[in-house]
Structures are given as C-alpha cells and as structure tokens.
Design a protein around this motif. Structure first.
Motif, PDB file in Angstrom:
ATOM      1  N   THR A  27       0.830  -1.212   0.000  1.00  0.00           N
ATOM      2  CA  THR A  27       0.000   0.000   0.000  1.00  0.00           C
ATOM      3  C   THR A  27       0.860   1.255   0.000  1.00  0.00           C
ATOM      4  N   LYS A  28       1.858   1.291   0.871  1.00  0.00           N
ATOM      5  CA  LYS A  28       2.717   2.474   0.983  1.00  0.00           C
ATOM      6  C   LYS A  28       3.490   2.749  -0.309  1.00  0.00           C
ATOM      7  N   LEU A  29       3.914   1.672  -0.983  1.00  0.00           N
ATOM      8  CA  LEU A  29       4.731   1.835  -2.185  1.00  0.00           C
ATOM      9  C   LEU A  29       3.885   1.884  -3.463  1.00  0.00           C
ATOM     10  N   GLY A  30       2.576   1.703  -3.312  1.00  0.00           N
ATOM     11  CA  GLY A  30       1.701   1.752  -4.471  1.00  0.00           C
ATOM     12  C   GLY A  30       1.924   0.599  -5.424  1.00  0.00           C
ATOM     13  N   LEU A  31       2.227  -0.575  -4.865  1.00  0.00           N
ATOM     14  CA  LEU A  31       2.491  -1.745  -5.686  1.00  0.00           C
ATOM     15  C   LEU A  31       1.275  -2.660  -5.718  1.00  0.00           C
ATOM     16  N   ARG A  32       1.114  -3.384  -6.813  1.00  0.00           N
ATOM     17  CA  ARG A  32      -0.055  -4.230  -7.003  1.00  0.00           C
ATOM     18  C   ARG A  32       0.062  -5.549  -6.233  1.00  0.00           C
ATOM     19  N   ASP A  33       1.256  -6.165  -6.275  1.00  0.00           N
ATOM     20  CA  ASP A  33       1.410  -7.483  -5.670  1.00  0.00           C
ATOM     21  C   ASP A  33       2.876  -7.805  -5.442  1.00  0.00           C
ATOM     22  N   ARG A  34       3.154  -9.030  -5.051  1.00  0.00           N
ATOM     23  CA  ARG A  34       4.516  -9.447  -4.724  1.00  0.00           C
ATOM     24  C   ARG A  34       5.442  -9.406  -5.931  1.00  0.00           C
ATOM     25  N   ALA A  35       4.897  -9.694  -7.116  1.00  0.00           N
ATOM     26  CA  ALA A  35       5.733  -9.664  -8.314  1.00  0.00           C
ATOM     27  C   ALA A  35       6.311  -8.268  -8.513  1.00  0.00           C
ATOM     28  N   GLN A  36       5.469  -7.253  -8.365  1.00  0.00           N
ATOM     29  CA  GLN A  36       5.953  -5.873  -8.485  1.00  0.00           C
ATOM     30  C   GLN A  36       6.896  -5.539  -7.332  1.00  0.00           C
ATOM     31  N   ALA A  37       6.639  -6.124  -6.166  1.00  0.00           N
ATOM     32  CA  ALA A  37       7.487  -5.857  -5.005  1.00  0.00           C
ATOM     33  C   ALA A  37       8.912  -6.368  -5.233  1.00  0.00           C
ATOM     34  N   VAL A  38       9.030  -7.519  -5.897  1.00  0.00           N
ATOM     35  CA  VAL A  38      10.361  -8.069  -6.200  1.00  0.00           C
ATOM     36  C   VAL A  38      11.138  -7.106  -7.087  1.00  0.00           C
ATOM     37  N   VAL A  39      10.485  -6.633  -8.137  1.00  0.00           N
ATOM     38  CA  VAL A  39      11.139  -5.696  -9.053  1.00  0.00           C
ATOM     39  C   VAL A  39      11.531  -4.420  -8.311  1.00  0.00           C
ATOM     40  N   PHE A  40      10.609  -3.888  -7.506  1.00  0.00           N
ATOM     41  CA  PHE A  40      10.880  -2.659  -6.762  1.00  0.00           C
ATOM     42  C   PHE A  40      12.078  -2.837  -5.823  1.00  0.00           C
ATOM     43  N   ALA A  41      12.133  -3.963  -5.131  1.00  0.00           N
ATOM     44  CA  ALA A  41      13.207  -4.197  -4.162  1.00  0.00           C
ATOM     45  C   ALA A  41      14.582  -4.113  -4.811  1.00  0.00           C
ATOM     46  N   TYR A  42      14.707  -4.661  -6.022  1.00  0.00           N
ATOM     47  CA  TYR A  42      16.000  -4.628  -6.707  1.00  0.00           C
ATOM     48  C   TYR A  42      16.265  -3.298  -7.387  1.00  0.00           C
ATOM     49  N   GLU A  43      15.230  -2.708  -7.975  1.00  0.00           N
ATOM     50  CA  GLU A  43      15.439  -1.425  -8.658  1.00  0.00           C
ATOM     51  C   GLU A  43      15.707  -0.291  -7.672  1.00  0.00           C
ATOM     52  N   SER A  44      15.221  -0.437  -6.446  1.00  0.00           N
ATOM     53  CA  SER A  44      15.445   0.600  -5.438  1.00  0.00           C
ATOM     54  C   SER A  44      16.781   0.416  -4.725  1.00  0.00           C
ATOM     55  N   GLY A  45      17.395  -0.757  -4.921  1.00  0.00           N
ATOM     56  CA  GLY A  45      18.664  -1.016  -4.273  1.00  0.00           C
ATOM     57  C   GLY A  45      18.539  -1.656  -2.903  1.00  0.00           C
ATOM     58  N   LEU A  46      17.315  -1.915  -2.443  1.00  0.00           N
ATOM     59  CA  LEU A  46      17.131  -2.554  -1.140  1.00  0.00           C
ATOM     60  C   LEU A  46      17.689  -3.964  -1.161  1.00  0.00           C
ATOM     61  N   ALA A  47      17.386  -4.687  -2.209  1.00  0.00           N
ATOM     62  CA  ALA A  47      17.911  -6.023  -2.382  1.00  0.00           C
ATOM     63  C   ALA A  47      19.049  -5.967  -3.397  1.00  0.00           C
ATOM     64  N   VAL A  48      20.137  -6.639  -3.089  1.00  0.00           N
ATOM     65  CA  VAL A  48      21.312  -6.589  -3.966  1.00  0.00           C
ATOM     66  C   VAL A  48      21.653  -7.994  -4.427  1.00  0.00           C
ATOM     67  N   PRO A  49      21.607  -8.278  -5.729  1.00  0.00           N
ATOM     68  CA  PRO A  49      21.952  -9.588  -6.256  1.00  0.00           C
ATOM     69  C   PRO A  49      23.342 -10.012  -5.834  1.00  0.00           C
ATOM     70  N   GLY A  50      23.470 -11.251  -5.345  1.00  0.00           N
ATOM     71  CA  GLY A  50      24.770 -11.755  -4.963  1.00  0.00           C
ATOM     72  C   GLY A  50      25.135 -11.489  -3.516  1.00  0.00           C
ATOM     73  N   SER A  51      24.309 -10.721  -2.787  1.00  0.00           N
ATOM     74  CA  SER A  51      24.601 -10.480  -1.378  1.00  0.00           C
ATOM     75  C   SER A  51      24.264 -11.720  -0.565  1.00  0.00           C
ATOM     76  N   PRO A  52      24.812 -11.859   0.675  1.00  0.00           N
ATOM     77  CA  PRO A  52      24.559 -13.041   1.484  1.00  0.00           C
ATOM     78  C   PRO A  52      23.082 -13.318   1.673  1.00  0.00           C
ATOM     79  N   SER A  53      22.267 -12.264   1.751  1.00  0.00           N
ATOM     80  CA  SER A  53      20.839 -12.466   1.989  1.00  0.00           C
ATOM     81  C   SER A  53      20.132 -13.110   0.816  1.00  0.00           C
ATOM     82  N   GLN A  54      20.802 -13.122  -0.344  1.00  0.00           N
ATOM     83  CA  GLN A  54      20.185 -13.688  -1.527  1.00  0.00           C
ATOM     84  C   GLN A  54      20.620 -15.131  -1.768  1.00  0.00           C
ATOM     85  N   GLU A  55      21.475 -15.635  -0.913  1.00  0.00           N
ATOM     86  CA  GLU A  55      21.954 -16.998  -1.129  1.00  0.00           C
ATOM     87  C   GLU A  55      20.914 -18.008  -0.663  1.00  0.00           C
TER      88      GLU A  55
END
Length: 221
Positions: A193-221
């Motif tokens: 709601t806060k981010l104006g996203l439709r669902d989890r699929a959009q949330a995944v894209v947002f997380a990476y495009e915003s830099g919150l989630a970083v590919p290859g970081s320990p949290s992604q293993e």
C-alpha cells in the motif's frame, strides 16, 4: 469457486491445462481462447477470476492481451510460457500480469499458482526470478526516486520486502524473522500500500530497482 479462462494457441496445451484445473474441487474453467483477441473478448464476457495466458499467440500476443484485460476487467493474469527470457518477464509484468510460470512446471505448481494469483498475490517461477535478478544487477545503480520511497517503510517492512525479493513465502518469512505468519501478511499488505504496488511480483522488481535487495549479497543466497 475460482473461475479460470485458458488462453493458448496450441490445442494440446490448452486442453491439458483445462483438464488439470477442472479436476480441482475449487476451480472451474469457464472458457478457452486460441489467441489474444479471443482472450480479451472472452475475459469481458465471462468475467473470470484468473486468465491463464500464453505469451506467443497469433493475431494478438499475450502481453497486449494482458494489458487490455487488466484495463477492462478485474481478472488477474497468470502468464505461462516456454520461454524464460527477460524481455517477456518485463513485458508481462509491465502489462499487469500477477504471475509468470514456465510451461514445464509440475501440475501441482500450476494449480498452486492459479490459487496464489487469485488470492491477490504475485508469483514468479524460480528460474524467472533468477533471470530477473541478473538483469536488474546489470542495470547499474538503484533508481534514486525509488530508493527515496523506502523511507516510507518501517524497519520491519523493509526486512519483509527484502525477504519477499528472495522469493520466500509468508510462512518462510515468518520463520526467518521469528514472527507470526499473520504479522508477515500485515507487513506485506502495508508495504504494498505504501509503495503503491499491485502485488509481490511488483514488489520483487521494486526491491532490486530501489537497491534494497542486492543480487549476490549473502541475503540472496
């Protein structure tokens, strides 16, 4: 009872998907379409809860059909394709699809995906998620305006979004963060709601495009 419309230009796939879904006690296939034009027309007439949409179809492809269906109806679209190419992921998500599953998925995965999408959640096949992450990683730095929007989230909501980006379910996130599944559902609902996203699929894209989630970081293993 979940109402499903199956759109695929190949009779074998269309019939097979319909048979699998119709065998479920809580799902009924209300119609079939062999191309995008038929899918758009059938969606308007039949008002299904979920449209199972092929990408490559004659007359009008699945991406354009998805865009039109989402604009004119309340149906949610689950894209099925044999191709896990990035261009299709982005095109389908951009058109409003809530899920993306490969045609070689097990029948149980198909049934689960329909139920997940119908419930208002987004779903991406694991291989698609990996490719999406790789592509976003090649895109360079985070988009500043998206990164700024993260300030709207609480610490817990940011943590939850990070786990969503990993592809974890609510139950898995609850175990990871040591909270109840109900609490996770609340966090997911609030951050969408806060981010104006439709669902989890959009949330995944947002997380990476915003830099919150970083590919290859320990949290992604």
């Amino acid at each position: 009872m979940l109402r499903v419309l199956v759109a695929d230009d190949q009779d074998l796939f269309r019939g097979g998907f319909s048979m699998i879904l119709d065998a479920q006690p809580d799902i009924t296939v209300v119609g079939e379409a062999s191309d995008g034009v038929e899918a758009v027309r059938a969606a308007a007439e039949l008002q299904p809860d979920v449209v199972l949409m092929d990408i490559r179809m004659p007359t009008m492809d699945g991406v354009e059909a998805t865009r039109r269906i989402r604009a004119a109806t309340s149906a949610r679209v689950l894209v099925l394709t044999m191709f896990d190419l990035d261009e299709y992921v982005y095109a389908a998500l951009g058109a409003g699809a809530s899920g993306f599953l490969l045609k070689d998925a097990h029948r149980d995965e198909l049934v689960r995906a329909v139920r997940v999408v119908a419930a208002g959640e987004g779903l991406l096949a694991p291989t698609v998620t990996r490719r999406l992450i790789e592509t976003l990683a090649q895109g360079g730095h985070a988009v500043p305006r998206l990164k700024a929007r993260l300030d709207e989230l609480t610490v817990r909501e940011r943590e939850t979004l990070t786990q969503v980006a990993r592809g974890l379910s609510n139950a898995e996130i609850a175990a990871e963060l040591v909270v109840s599944e109900h609490t996770v559902k609340t966090h997911v609902s609030n951050l969408l709601t806060k981010l104006g996203l439709r669902d989890r699929a959009q949330a995944v894209v947002f997380a990476y495009e915003s830099g919150l989630a970083v590919p290859g970081s320990p949290s992604q293993e």
